[in-house]
Design a protein around this motif. Structure first.
Motif, mmCIF file in Angstrom:
data_model
loop_
_atom_site.group_PDB
_atom_site.id
_atom_site.type_symbol
_atom_site.label_atom_id
_atom_site.label_comp_id
_atom_site.label_asym_id
_atom_site.label_seq_id
_atom_site.Cartn_x
_atom_site.Cartn_y
_atom_site.Cartn_z
ATOM 1 N N SER A 1 0.857 -1.188 0.000
ATOM 2 C CA SER A 1 0.000 0.000 0.000
ATOM 3 C C SER A 1 0.890 1.234 0.000
ATOM 4 N N TYR A 2 0.791 2.031 -1.077
ATOM 5 C CA TYR A 2 1.632 3.227 -1.118
ATOM 6 C C TYR A 2 0.900 4.404 -1.755
ATOM 7 N N ASN A 3 1.219 5.600 -1.224
ATOM 8 C CA ASN A 3 0.688 6.863 -1.745
ATOM 9 C C ASN A 3 -0.834 6.893 -1.795
ATOM 10 N N ASN A 4 -1.477 6.326 -0.776
ATOM 11 C CA ASN A 4 -2.930 6.430 -0.632
ATOM 12 C C ASN A 4 -3.269 7.514 0.396
ATOM 13 N N TYR A 5 -4.463 8.077 0.292
ATOM 14 C CA TYR A 5 -4.977 9.016 1.298
ATOM 15 C C TYR A 5 -6.118 8.303 2.005
ATOM 16 N N ILE A 6 -5.967 8.095 3.327
ATOM 17 C CA ILE A 6 -6.886 7.246 4.078
ATOM 18 C C ILE A 6 -7.439 8.033 5.263
ATOM 19 N N ARG A 7 -8.691 8.449 5.185
ATOM 20 C CA ARG A 7 -9.364 9.124 6.293
ATOM 21 C C ARG A 7 -10.345 8.140 6.919
ATOM 22 N N PHE A 8 -10.119 7.755 8.163
ATOM 23 C CA PHE A 8 -10.883 6.660 8.765
ATOM 24 C C PHE A 8 -11.547 7.093 10.061
ATOM 25 N N ALA A 9 -12.620 6.377 10.413
ATOM 26 C CA ALA A 9 -13.359 6.693 11.626
ATOM 27 C C ALA A 9 -12.896 5.878 12.818
ATOM 28 N N SER A 10 -12.439 4.621 12.583
ATOM 29 C CA SER A 10 -12.048 3.759 13.691
ATOM 30 C C SER A 10 -10.591 3.322 13.596
ATOM 31 N N SER A 11 -10.208 2.720 12.465
ATOM 32 C CA SER A 11 -8.829 2.274 12.301
ATOM 33 C C SER A 11 -8.467 2.254 10.829
ATOM 34 N N GLY A 12 -7.169 2.224 10.567
ATOM 35 C CA GLY A 12 -6.680 2.188 9.190
ATOM 36 C C GLY A 12 -6.502 0.770 8.708
ATOM 37 N N SER B 1 3.415 -0.583 4.101
ATOM 38 C CA SER B 1 2.752 0.710 3.977
ATOM 39 C C SER B 1 3.800 1.787 3.758
ATOM 40 N N GLU B 2 3.762 2.450 2.596
ATOM 41 C CA GLU B 2 4.796 3.411 2.234
ATOM 42 C C GLU B 2 4.180 4.747 1.813
ATOM 43 N N ARG B 3 4.585 5.781 2.523
ATOM 44 C CA ARG B 3 4.197 7.158 2.201
ATOM 45 C C ARG B 3 2.700 7.301 1.952
ATOM 46 N N ASN B 4 1.914 6.690 2.810
ATOM 47 C CA ASN B 4 0.477 6.936 2.836
ATOM 48 C C ASN B 4 0.178 8.068 3.812
ATOM 49 N N VAL C 1 -3.718 -14.917 15.976
ATOM 50 C CA VAL C 1 -2.485 -15.044 15.200
ATOM 51 C C VAL C 1 -2.191 -13.706 14.546
ATOM 52 N N PRO C 2 -1.122 -13.041 14.921
ATOM 53 C CA PRO C 2 -0.867 -11.707 14.367
ATOM 54 C C PRO C 2 -0.259 -11.770 12.981
ATOM 55 N N GLY C 3 -0.287 -10.649 12.320
ATOM 56 C CA GLY C 3 0.475 -10.442 11.109
ATOM 57 C C GLY C 3 1.508 -9.374 11.379
ATOM 58 N N SER C 4 2.134 -8.873 10.304
ATOM 59 C CA SER C 4 3.177 -7.872 10.481
ATOM 60 C C SER C 4 3.011 -6.743 9.468
ATOM 61 N N TYR C 5 3.284 -5.535 9.912
ATOM 62 C CA TYR C 5 3.301 -4.413 8.983
ATOM 63 C C TYR C 5 4.642 -3.713 9.074
ATOM 64 N N ARG C 6 4.985 -3.011 8.008
ATOM 65 C CA ARG C 6 6.154 -2.142 8.019
ATOM 66 C C ARG C 6 5.740 -0.796 7.466
ATOM 67 N N SER C 7 5.969 0.251 8.223
ATOM 68 C CA SER C 7 5.577 1.600 7.843
ATOM 69 C C SER C 7 6.812 2.389 7.441
ATOM 70 N N PHE C 8 6.787 2.903 6.211
ATOM 71 C CA PHE C 8 7.910 3.694 5.706
ATOM 72 C C PHE C 8 7.426 5.090 5.353
ATOM 73 N N GLU C 9 7.819 6.071 6.137
ATOM 74 C CA GLU C 9 7.528 7.482 5.888
ATOM 75 C C GLU C 9 6.038 7.756 5.681
#
Length: 506
Positions: free
Chosen positions: A399-410, A421-424, A445-453
């Motif tokens: 997921s990159y360069n998206n604009y996400i306006r959320f009410a509860s969670s992303g 997740s990159e430059r969102n 069972v969790p997953g993993s995310y990586r947030s870049f900028e």
């Protein structure tokens, strides 16, 4: 002699209604209804000369016999022909019917066509790789020039219906609209999708099929998608749910590029076959659900663009587990009972879509299990005022360069899934977590995310219980360019995501 034809010119057909029930109208001739491969040719003889017949664009039968060495006196003034290439062979008129126009007369050096969509002769001829030699008013109801009226200047055409004689040569050749600037002979840049038309006709952008230029824009995990490339244009001419000219009728066979001649609401449960494009450019078309999903994709190589999709008891668009190579582009999705977009099949790209005003935005991997082979790209999408799932994934999401306006969670990730997740831009409307590595509750069972900028606004936070070390690197799969996550990106996405009022390139 008008070229080499088995059928006298006065007997030429304009539609299947002019032929017997066992025949189809191909290039103006009633030909036997046969099953053949589009583009396939076979030898034939007419007027004592050896020629060839070509299979129609939908495999419906062979057209008339055309002899490349037939003498041609034609209706085009000799001064308008390309005298410098007498051995160039016959011109190629095969792009006329796929463009939605009528081929009225074909000779070794010209294509005479009825252009009934306001394109104008210079642009129509340019799409065939030719130039406008002559142009006339068309006789209503006939594929013929009205020669009782003065000939038109090529650059002055663009009426509802024009008769164009397209010949060899560059747009600037003498003999055509002498004294006018060459610019009048080019395809208007406003008539081509913003992705741009490759002037050389390379890549996915052949000069005779300019609507396919958009395919050069796809990137990400769905980059192999070509949809209905090379297939016949199927025109939706009615808003009715079924019957001739309906969307369901166009979806009845694979291998088509579906376009619309009407705007409005179509109530449908659309099952999309293999190798299909549904292209809403040029009209404002809303697909409204009549069943669980508005659009069901359980097939391979499907492209949807420039459509409104709304109202379903489940998903707006559902990509099933058997689907492969899907591109969803410039869609506006809203108001469904479950996810606006559900994806269970690889490989998929979602780009420049607007997903809004719903409880759930997107779900990648619908079962409570890992999806290690499910790869999806989201880029330059606009998510506004959905509660959560931007996306929720158990697969592999970039997921990159998206604009996400959320009410509860992303975004949420679980079941050993990955979310890169990159430059969102994440905007919380009332606080909340932008990225969560597990959903909680029964899902342990969790997953993993990586947030870049990524940019966090409105009090948005990141879930700290996350291990980013194992998240995949998208550049191991494809190349892409990251835009800065700034106000300029937000402005661009808000203006350009979702359905856009752009013309259908022709």
């Amino acid at each position: 002699m008008l070229g080499c034809s088995d059928t006298p010119p006065d007997d030429r057909c304009t539609s299947e209604s002019d032929c017997e029930t066992s025949e189809v109208c191909i290039n103006g001739d009633c030909s036997p209804r046969e099953i053949c491969t589009p583009g396939e040719t076979r030898a034939c003889t007419c007027d004592g000369l050896t020629g060839a017949q070509e299979c129609g664009p939908s495999g419906e039968g062979f057209g008339r016999c055309v002899c490349s060495d037939a003498p041609d006196s034609g209706s085009v003034d000799s001064g308008s022909r390309d005298a410098g290439t007498p051995d160039a062979g016959p011109v190629d008129c095969t792009g006329v019917e796929p463009a939605g126009w009528s081929l009225c007369e074909e000779t070794a050096s010209s294509c005479s066509i009825d252009v009934s969509d306001g394109t104008g002769c210079p642009a129509a001829c340019a799409a065939l790789g030719l130039r406008c030699g002559e142009s006339f008013e068309n006789i209503d109801g006939m594929c013929a020039a009205d020669r009782t009226l003065p000939a038109l200047e090529c650059a002055d055409t663009g009426h509802i219906s024009d008769y164009c004689v397209c010949v060899r040569g560059d747009a600037g050749d003498a003999g055509v609209d002498a004294g006018r600037e060459d610019a009048g002979m080019d395809v208007d840049a406003g008539d081509v999708d913003a992705g741009g038309m490759d002037a050389g006709g390379g890549g996915s952008c052949p000069p005779t099929r300019p609507w396919e230029c958009i395919l050069d824009e796809v990137e990400g995990f769905g980059a192999a998608t070509t949809g209905g490339q090379g297939g016949a244009l199927c025109r939706v001419t009615t808003l009715a749910s079924t019957g001739a000219g309906s969307l369901r009728d166009c979806l009845s066979a694979p291998g088509r590029w579906i376009v619309f001649d009407v705007s409005g609401v179509i109530t449908v449960a659309a099952n999309v076959p293999d190798n299909t494009t549904i292209d809403g450019r040029g009209q404002r078309v809303t697909l409204r659900g009549s069943a669980s999903h508005v659009v069901d994709i359980d097939s391979s190589n499907v492209f949807l663009t420039h459509l409104f999709i709304e109202n379903a008891t489940s998903d707006g668009v559902h990509v099933g587990p058997t689907a492969r190579n899907v591109w969803l582009n410039h869609l506006s999705l809203s108001d469904v009972d479950d996810e606006l977009l559900g994806i269970d099949g690889p490989t998929v790209t979602v780009s420049w879509c607007h997903l809004r005003d719903n409880g759930y935005a997107t779900l990648v991997g619908g079962g409570a299990m890992p999806y290690p082979e499910l790869f999806v790209t989201f880029h330059h999408n606009l998510f506004t005022d959905n509660r959560e799932r931007h996306p929720r994934t158990r697969g592999r999401v970039h997921s990159y360069n998206n604009y996400i306006r959320f009410a509860s969670s992303g975004g949420r990730v679980s079941q050993e899934g990955h979310l890169l997740s990159e430059r969102n831009i994440y905007v919380a409307t009332s606080g909340g977590t932008a990225l969560i590595s597990r959903t909680g509750g029964a899902v342990t069972v969790p997953g993993s995310y990586r947030s870049f900028e990524d940019v966090l606004r409105g009090g948005a936070t990141l879930d700290a219980s996350n291990d980013p070390s194992g998240v995949f690197d998208a550049r191991d799969f494809y190349e892409y360019t990251l835009d800065a996550a700034d106000d300029a990106l937000e402005t661009r996405i808000v203006a350009e995501a979702g359905w856009q009022d752009v013309p259908f390139p022709s």
